[in-house]
Design a protein around this motif. Structure first.
Motif, PDB file in Angstrom:
ATOM      1  N   GLY A  40      55.730  52.122 107.558  1.00  0.00           N
ATOM      2  CA  GLY A  40      56.611  53.104 106.921  1.00  0.00           C
ATOM      3  C   GLY A  40      56.368  54.513 107.443  1.00  0.00           C
ATOM      4  O   GLY A  40      57.318  55.298 107.603  1.00  0.00           O
ATOM      5  N   ILE A  41      55.107  54.851 107.708  1.00  0.00           N
ATOM      6  CA  ILE A  41      54.788  56.187 108.238  1.00  0.00           C
ATOM      7  C   ILE A  41      55.364  56.347 109.646  1.00  0.00           C
ATOM      8  O   ILE A  41      55.930  57.393 109.991  1.00  0.00           O
ATOM      9  N   ILE A  42      55.245  55.286 110.437  1.00  0.00           N
ATOM     10  CA  ILE A  42      55.792  55.324 111.801  1.00  0.00           C
ATOM     11  C   ILE A  42      57.309  55.504 111.750  1.00  0.00           C
ATOM     12  O   ILE A  42      57.886  56.311 112.493  1.00  0.00           O
ATOM     13  N   ILE A  43      57.953  54.750 110.851  1.00  0.00           N
ATOM     14  CA  ILE A  43      59.409  54.852 110.714  1.00  0.00           C
ATOM     15  C   ILE A  43      59.812  56.261 110.280  1.00  0.00           C
ATOM     16  O   ILE A  43      60.784  56.832 110.775  1.00  0.00           O
ATOM     17  N   PHE A  44      59.031  56.864 109.358  1.00  0.00           N
ATOM     18  CA  PHE A  44      59.354  58.206 108.873  1.00  0.00           C
ATOM     19  C   PHE A  44      59.398  59.211 110.014  1.00  0.00           C
ATOM     20  O   PHE A  44      60.351  59.991 110.132  1.00  0.00           O
ATOM     21  N   PHE A  45      58.376  59.208 110.865  1.00  0.00           N
ATOM     22  CA  PHE A  45      58.349  60.176 111.963  1.00  0.00           C
ATOM     23  C   PHE A  45      59.488  59.921 112.942  1.00  0.00           C
ATOM     24  O   PHE A  45      60.098  60.868 113.472  1.00  0.00           O
ATOM     25  N   ALA A  46      59.811  58.640 113.167  1.00  0.00           N
ATOM     26  CA  ALA A  46      60.925  58.321 114.058  1.00  0.00           C
ATOM     27  C   ALA A  46      62.235  58.854 113.491  1.00  0.00           C
ATOM     28  O   ALA A  46      63.057  59.438 114.215  1.00  0.00           O
ATOM     29  N   VAL A  47      62.426  58.696 112.181  1.00  0.00           N
ATOM     30  CA  VAL A  47      63.653  59.161 111.537  1.00  0.00           C
ATOM     31  C   VAL A  47      63.686  60.681 111.462  1.00  0.00           C
ATOM     32  O   VAL A  47      64.707  61.316 111.745  1.00  0.00           O
ATOM     33  N   HIS A  48      62.569  61.278 111.082  1.00  0.00           N
ATOM     34  CA  HIS A  48      62.514  62.732 110.905  1.00  0.00           C
ATOM     35  C   HIS A  48      62.824  63.461 112.213  1.00  0.00           C
ATOM     36  O   HIS A  48      63.459  64.524 112.204  1.00  0.00           O
ATOM     37  N   LEU A  49      62.396  62.873 113.329  1.00  0.00           N
ATOM     38  CA  LEU A  49      62.603  63.515 114.620  1.00  0.00           C
ATOM     39  C   LEU A  49      64.002  63.270 115.187  1.00  0.00           C
ATOM     40  O   LEU A  49      64.480  64.047 116.018  1.00  0.00           O
ATOM     41  N   THR A  50      64.661  62.203 114.752  1.00  0.00           N
ATOM     42  CA  THR A  50      65.956  61.854 115.343  1.00  0.00           C
ATOM     43  C   THR A  50      67.148  62.194 114.456  1.00  0.00           C
ATOM     44  O   THR A  50      68.273  62.297 114.955  1.00  0.00           O
ATOM     45  N   LEU A  51      66.914  62.370 113.154  1.00  0.00           N
ATOM     46  CA  LEU A  51      68.042  62.522 112.226  1.00  0.00           C
ATOM     47  C   LEU A  51      68.285  63.987 111.881  1.00  0.00           C
ATOM     48  O   LEU A  51      67.368  64.687 111.437  1.00  0.00           O
TER      49      LEU A  51
END
Length: 382
Positions: free
Chosen positions: A167-178
């Motif tokens: 979930g933490i990995i997904i958060f950073f991926a989303v935060h940087l792309t969205l």
């Protein structure tokens, strides 16, 4: 930003929505680790997050009027990560349950956010397609978290909780792309009410989840009680339901465009067919076919509801409408055992195979209800 990157960011949020399933493969091991705790209480490890989703999904809908959605995503991920990972380091069962409640708060934000972001960034046929993909990615997340929980849990029950690092990995991926979507607020001094036509959608989501949980809560009773299969067979049956949901989600947009106003009646009938096959099953192969068909109906039904809600309410109320829909589903899942217990007592039914017959009848009745509702709504809007 490219559309592909935007789609990745939005869909990645959906992958966290089934995070509560991490513990399913290790519940038996947790029971062995806490022999003094009642097994029913230990089962709350799976059930408590869903209960908290009921209360906090509408909170998310309200907070979208005041806070940026990327801020809400950060709050949700913090609750998700802390509530998810901390039990790996705990030996007090009461505190473990408290952490599961915190996880439920995070899921209460993440589940409606996944569909809400799609309504922010996409319209028309693209919205329908993305809502279907959102359902598919939720199924992928469920499979991913259960596999991770099972693999890590083989080293010890507490290791399963490390799966929440995903979930933490997904958060950073989303935060940087969205990007931050434009906030749709209710103008000051103006009052907006939820249109009355959406309440039938809330009711439909509530009942559909009750029907769906008949399978999830009775598959093991039926297969094991009638010596049709063992624990592995039960796992395969429920996994096939998830796979059916995955396939249904990928094709949901096309199905909506083809069936149009008949989408919900036909989906309820397909669900009823699945339960009918399950009710008449006396081999594992028949039962596997049944669970796959039920999963297919689920994979199209849920995103179809999100699309309907997103186009039926004013833009500032979309987040709240989807949040209430998420709550309605979780209420249905939580109370399903009690509702079926009342029905079985009234008609002298048993758990297991009889419950599938109840699901068939309920699906047919709901098909009639949503058909009449669609015709009535169409006349009212004409």
């Amino acid at each position: 930003m490219s559309r592909r990157t935007l789609k990745f960011g939005v869909l990645a949020v959906s992958a966290m929505g089934m995070g509560a399933m991490v513990t399913n493969p290790v519940l038996a091991d947790i029971m062995k680790a806490f022999p003094d705790v009642d097994p029913t209480t230990i089962m709350l490890i799976s059930g408590l997050p869903s209960l908290f989703v009921v209360f906090f999904a509408p909170v998310y809908g309200k907070l979208t009027q005041y806070l940026p959605k990327k801020t809400l995503l950060a709050i949700a991920t913090l609750c998700f990560a802390v509530g998810g990972i901390m039990p790996a380091f705990l030996s007090n069962f009461t505190i473990i349950l408290a952490m599961r409640c915190l996880l439920g708060v995070g899921l209460g934000f993440l589940l409606p956010m996944a569909a809400d972001l799609i309504s922010d960034f996409f319209d028309g046929h693209e919205r329908e397609t993305m809502m279907g993909f959102q359902s598919a990615f939720t199924s992928i997340g469920g499979i991913m978290y259960q596999l991770a929980g099972g693999f890590l849990g083989s080293y010890g029950w507490n290791y399963a909780f490390y799966a929440y690092i995903i979930g933490i990995i997904i958060f950073f991926a989303v935060h940087l792309t969205l990007p931050e979507p434009q906030r749709k607020v209710i103008p000051q001094g103006e009052k907006m009410k939820m249109p009355s036509r959406v309440y039938s959608s809330f009711f439909s989501l509530f009942v559909f989840q009750i029907i769906l949980f008949i399978l999830m809560n009775n598959a093991a009773v039926m297969l094991d009680g009638e010596k049709m299969g063992d624990a592995a067979s039960i796992g395969v049956a429920l996994t096939l339901m998830t796979v059916g949901g995955l396939i249904g989600g990928f094709f949901a947009g096309k199905v909506m465009r083809i069936l149009k106003e008949y989408t919900f009646p036909i989906l309820y009938l397909i669900c009823g067919v699945g339960f009918g096959i399950g009710y008449t099953s006396y081999t594992l192969l028949q039962f596997f076919v049944a669970t796959t068909i039920i999963g297919l109906s689920m994979g199209v039904f849920v995103p179809s509801c999100w699309v309907k809600l997103s186009v039926s309410v004013p833009p500032p109320l979309v987040a709240l409408a989807i949040s209430i829909g998420v709550s309605a589903m979780n209420i249905g899942g939580f109370f399903q055992p009690y509702i079926y217990a009342g029905i079985s007592k009234l008609f002298g039914l048993q758990i297991g195979r009889d419950s599938f017959l109840v699901a068939v009848v309920a699906s047919i009745l709901m098909a009639v209800f949503v058909f009449i509702d669609s015709k009535t709504s169409r006349k009212a809007s004409a």
